[in-house]
Design a protein around this motif. Sequence first.
Motif, short mmCIF file in Angstrom:
data_model
loop_
_atom_site.label_atom_id
_atom_site.label_comp_id
_atom_site.label_asym_id
_atom_site.label_seq_id
_atom_site.Cartn_x
_atom_site.Cartn_y
_atom_site.Cartn_z
N LYS A 51 0.81 -1.21 0.00
CA LYS A 51 0.00 0.00 0.00
C LYS A 51 0.85 1.27 0.00
O LYS A 51 0.35 2.35 -0.30
CB LYS A 51 -0.95 0.02 1.22
N LYS A 52 2.13 1.11 0.34
CA LYS A 52 3.02 2.28 0.35
C LYS A 52 3.27 2.75 -1.07
O LYS A 52 3.34 1.95 -2.00
CB LYS A 52 4.37 1.90 0.98
N PRO A 53 3.44 4.08 -1.25
CA PRO A 53 3.86 4.55 -2.57
C PRO A 53 5.31 4.12 -2.83
O PRO A 53 6.01 3.72 -1.90
CB PRO A 53 3.76 6.07 -2.44
N ALA A 54 5.72 4.21 -4.07
CA ALA A 54 7.10 3.84 -4.39
C ALA A 54 8.05 4.77 -3.64
O ALA A 54 7.80 5.96 -3.54
CB ALA A 54 7.32 3.96 -5.88
N PRO A 55 9.14 4.22 -3.07
CA PRO A 55 10.09 5.09 -2.36
C PRO A 55 10.78 6.05 -3.33
O PRO A 55 10.93 5.73 -4.52
CB PRO A 55 11.08 4.09 -1.76
#
Length: 335
Positions: free
Chosen positions: A235-239
């Motif tokens: 669910k995290k955006p791309a770093p």
Amino acid sequence: MNRFTSLKVFSAVILLVSLSGCGGSANFVSNSASMISDQESSLFRLLLILAGVVFIIVEGGIIYAVVRYRRRRNDTTEPRQVYANGPMEIIWTVIPVVLVVILFVVMLNTMSAVAAPPAGPADINVTVVGHRWWWEFDYPDLGITTANEMVIPANANVKLTLKSVDVIHSFWVPQLAGKTDVVPGQINTMWLTAKRAGDFNGQCAEFCGIEHALMRFKVVAVDKTAFDQWVTNQKKPAPAAQTDLEMQGQNLVIKGACVGCHTIGGASAQGGKVGPNLTHLYSRSTFAGGAYPLNDTNLTNWLKDTQSLKPGNLMTMHVPDKDIQAVLAYLKTLK
Ligand code: CUA
């Protein structure tokens, strides 16, 4: 080679080919991982045993008759001719009918058992989208989109909604469930539950064009904690890129042609949906429709010339040699 030797070689080849299909880890008969595959496996075993008994009796009878009643050297007259044998004809009609009825009833039971939805509600909903020649997995309740590897919790009821964007495919994970067609313009559903954690190989099972054979995927069943971790990460955006090289790669990818087909950056990110979502590419172990293990060498070769690795695939672009290092460095941050 005389005829007898050719026959022996031919039989050996056939035996080898038929046995080689049984040894793989995806074998559902001896390595089932779900209630559905257990049922299918039992049906297969019953069929095999009944067919084996029939085979031995019939072939044994043929061999016995050939040997016992063969023409002898001193036979001069024709053997006694026999026409019809009532009891025998009744036997060889009734036995097959009984066998077919038994198999029919057992098969109907198996079919209704494997098609029935589980007692409880779905723990996880996954929308499976067939593309030429890779699989998209959307988790509508979790806002996750991934490709080629469907991660599920073990012992959870997974409801699959199957769609296709182009041609007819067929979703098949032998150890977990039977095949279900994935048809454009139609929504099919199926259920599966993995009884234990593990990687289960899947394969498109409907001929769908030149790369049908390399339209593979994996179902990765993990325990609840590992699944929750996976969800949090997906669910995290791309770093954001850190080093200069990664930054250079990020510019090439985000501002270049890649995003015409691929989404990178998270659920809200802009990007094409023609190709797999790359936001967490390096959290997967394979790529290109499960065709290759995901590592630097394979991905470099892919970026240079996708067509040599998977001829006919729809990614016809390639990354120029001078940009490969940067693009690879950026893609590797997408964990
Ligand atoms: Cu998709 Cu075969």
